[in-house]
Design a protein around this motif. Structure first.
Motif, PDB file in Angstrom:
ATOM      1  N   LYS A 353       0.819  -1.213   0.000  1.00  0.00           N
ATOM      2  CA  LYS A 353       0.000   0.000   0.000  1.00  0.00           C
ATOM      3  C   LYS A 353       0.855   1.267   0.000  1.00  0.00           C
ATOM      4  N   SER A 354       2.127   1.125  -0.337  1.00  0.00           N
ATOM      5  CA  SER A 354       2.999   2.288  -0.421  1.00  0.00           C
ATOM      6  C   SER A 354       2.512   3.246  -1.495  1.00  0.00           C
ATOM      7  N   GLU A 355       2.607   4.546  -1.197  1.00  0.00           N
ATOM      8  CA  GLU A 355       2.185   5.558  -2.157  1.00  0.00           C
ATOM      9  C   GLU A 355       2.996   5.503  -3.446  1.00  0.00           C
ATOM     10  N   GLN A 356       4.241   5.033  -3.363  1.00  0.00           N
ATOM     11  CA  GLN A 356       5.089   4.980  -4.555  1.00  0.00           C
ATOM     12  C   GLN A 356       4.601   3.958  -5.571  1.00  0.00           C
ATOM     13  N   ARG A 357       4.059   2.849  -5.093  1.00  0.00           N
ATOM     14  CA  ARG A 357       3.519   1.784  -5.953  1.00  0.00           C
ATOM     15  C   ARG A 357       4.544   1.253  -6.951  1.00  0.00           C
ATOM     16  N   MET A 358       5.786   1.155  -6.502  1.00  0.00           N
ATOM     17  CA  MET A 358       6.851   0.629  -7.363  1.00  0.00           C
ATOM     18  C   MET A 358       6.875  -0.898  -7.345  1.00  0.00           C
ATOM     19  N   ASN A 359       6.263  -1.502  -6.346  1.00  0.00           N
ATOM     20  CA  ASN A 359       6.276  -2.954  -6.195  1.00  0.00           C
ATOM     21  C   ASN A 359       4.844  -3.478  -6.121  1.00  0.00           C
ATOM     22  N   PRO A 360       4.632  -4.698  -6.609  1.00  0.00           N
ATOM     23  CA  PRO A 360       5.563  -5.538  -7.360  1.00  0.00           C
ATOM     24  C   PRO A 360       5.687  -5.090  -8.815  1.00  0.00           C
ATOM     25  N   TYR A 361       6.795  -5.464  -9.435  1.00  0.00           N
ATOM     26  CA  TYR A 361       7.030  -5.108 -10.832  1.00  0.00           C
ATOM     27  C   TYR A 361       6.330  -6.117 -11.739  1.00  0.00           C
TER      28      TYR A 361
END
Length: 378
Positions: A353-361
């Motif tokens: 739920k990170s705001e960055q939403r880099m994961n998962p690829y």
């Protein structure tokens, strides 16, 4: 564990090691690294990166608005976006063109001004905070425009200042924070640094002040500026208020930026200390140190700190005494090991739920409908 990120890192580590051992093959290794990075960024699923899912759907006509933000988009981005909506609403084309435009000036600078170019690519992913290149499309497109102006000046081409100012104005119409980027770059250009101790002292003092003032409310400081109701200030204000990175700004994260900068400025030669690239990077580090309590400070100074990918590999080009060269190799090994460990941990124990939403690829051809960008951030 997010394996695509891990595999990317180890491929770049391998290519960088080969470049260090066999510098005569640097150009071939660099081409290989560029293709790997291009595939990794251009062929990612449109849900990887916080705002990617928004601008992807807007550009391909899936929906007729960018996001819930009530502010109008900058006119140049609207034109850029409408070209895809009207003539080529194909997702992979949109993502690929973005990647080419964004990285073209960076690739040009690396080819011309860095001997260990593949190491620069590694530095981008290992040391630099690269997530905005996945997240902040408009801001990064504006930066790429300004970088061509930097190239025009550094190569002393005809009408260099006219070109730089013109490109900065054009970049403003892509993202209004371009005005801040251009101003910081110009400030760095005209400030001479004749002595190594000046840069070292500036890094050290700003780091100490930043740590002391970590509880300082930066929003209060900028309150009087925000009262002018300028678009560029409005966007910066949002970055100041965003809580995205608040929990991740540990003392360790804050200080390691200064440690890298101190390593760089302790080993650069005298001419490189006063190089425009070095001064741009130095200014970014100082601003990061002073405002480390701001959750989104990286978004504010990412254009400056990007120059670490140019100046850090310069350390491998310089000639030192045997003792100093041995010390540098040890320090570089420690840095690589430390950041490799940090990179792996970041892509192993991540918050869905990170705001960055880099994961998962995900790659674009995979089923990405269970990605957090869709599940939690519709």
């Amino acid at each position: 564990m997010d394996y695509p990120y891990i595999i990317l890192l180890f491929l770049l580590l391998f290519l960088s090691y080969q470049e260090w051992k066999h510098p005569q093959y640097s150009n071939s290794l660099f081409r290989c690294a560029c293709w790997i990075v291009f595939i990794f960024i251009a062929f990612r699923a449109p849900v990887v990166g916080a705002d990617t899912w928004d601008y992807y759907r807007y550009a391909t006509g899936i929906r007729n608005f960018y996001n819930a933000d009530s502010r109008e988009l900058e006119p140049l981005y609207q034109l850029y976006n409408n070209l895809f909506r009207k003539y080529c609403p194909i997702g992979i084309v949109f993502m690929s063109v973005n990647t080419i435009i964004i990285f073209a000036p960076i690739r040009y600078i690396l080819k011309k001004y860095c001997k260990y170019k593949t190491c620069s690519v590694l530095t981008f992913f290992l040391i630099y905070n690269f997530s905005p290149f996945f997240v902040a499309l408009r801001q990064i497109l504006a930066l790429s425009i300004i970088l061509w102006g930097v190239i025009w000046i550094i190569e002393d081409r005809k009408y260099k200042w006219t070109v730089f100012v013109s490109l900065s104005v054009i970049a403003w119409f892509m993202h209004t924070t371009a005005a801040i980027v251009a101003a910081l770059f110009l400030f760095a250009y005209f400030i001479p640094i004749r002595l190594r101790i000046i840069s070292i002292a500036a890094i050290s003092v700003s780091a100490i002040i930043g740590v002391i003032l970590r509880k300082f409310n930066v929003l209060d400081t900028f309150g009087f500026i925000a009262s002018y109701d300028l678009n560029v200030i409005e966007r910066i204000s949002l970055y100041l208020e965003n809580q995205e990175l608040k929990d991740s700004l540990s003392l360790n994260i804050v200080l390691r930026t200064s440690v890298i900068a101190l390593l760089v400025f302790c080993f650069l030669d005298d001419k490189q200390i006063n190089h425009w690239f070095s001064k741009i990077y130095l200014l970014g580090v100082i601003l990061f140190n002073l405002f480390c309590s701001v959750p989104m400070v990286n978004r504010m100074i990412m254009a400056n700190t990007l120059f670490v990918i140019f100046v850090f590999p310069w350390l491998l080009e310089n000639k030192y005494s045997p003792q100093r060269n041995r010390l540098l190799k040890i320090l570089l090994l420690v840095v690589i090991l430390y950041f490799t460990r940090s990179y792996i941990l970041t892509n192993t124990y991540y918050d869905l739920k990170s705001e960055q939403r880099m994961n998962p690829y995900y790659f674009f051809f995979e089923d990405y409908h269970n990605h957090p960008s869709i599940l939690y951030f519709k």
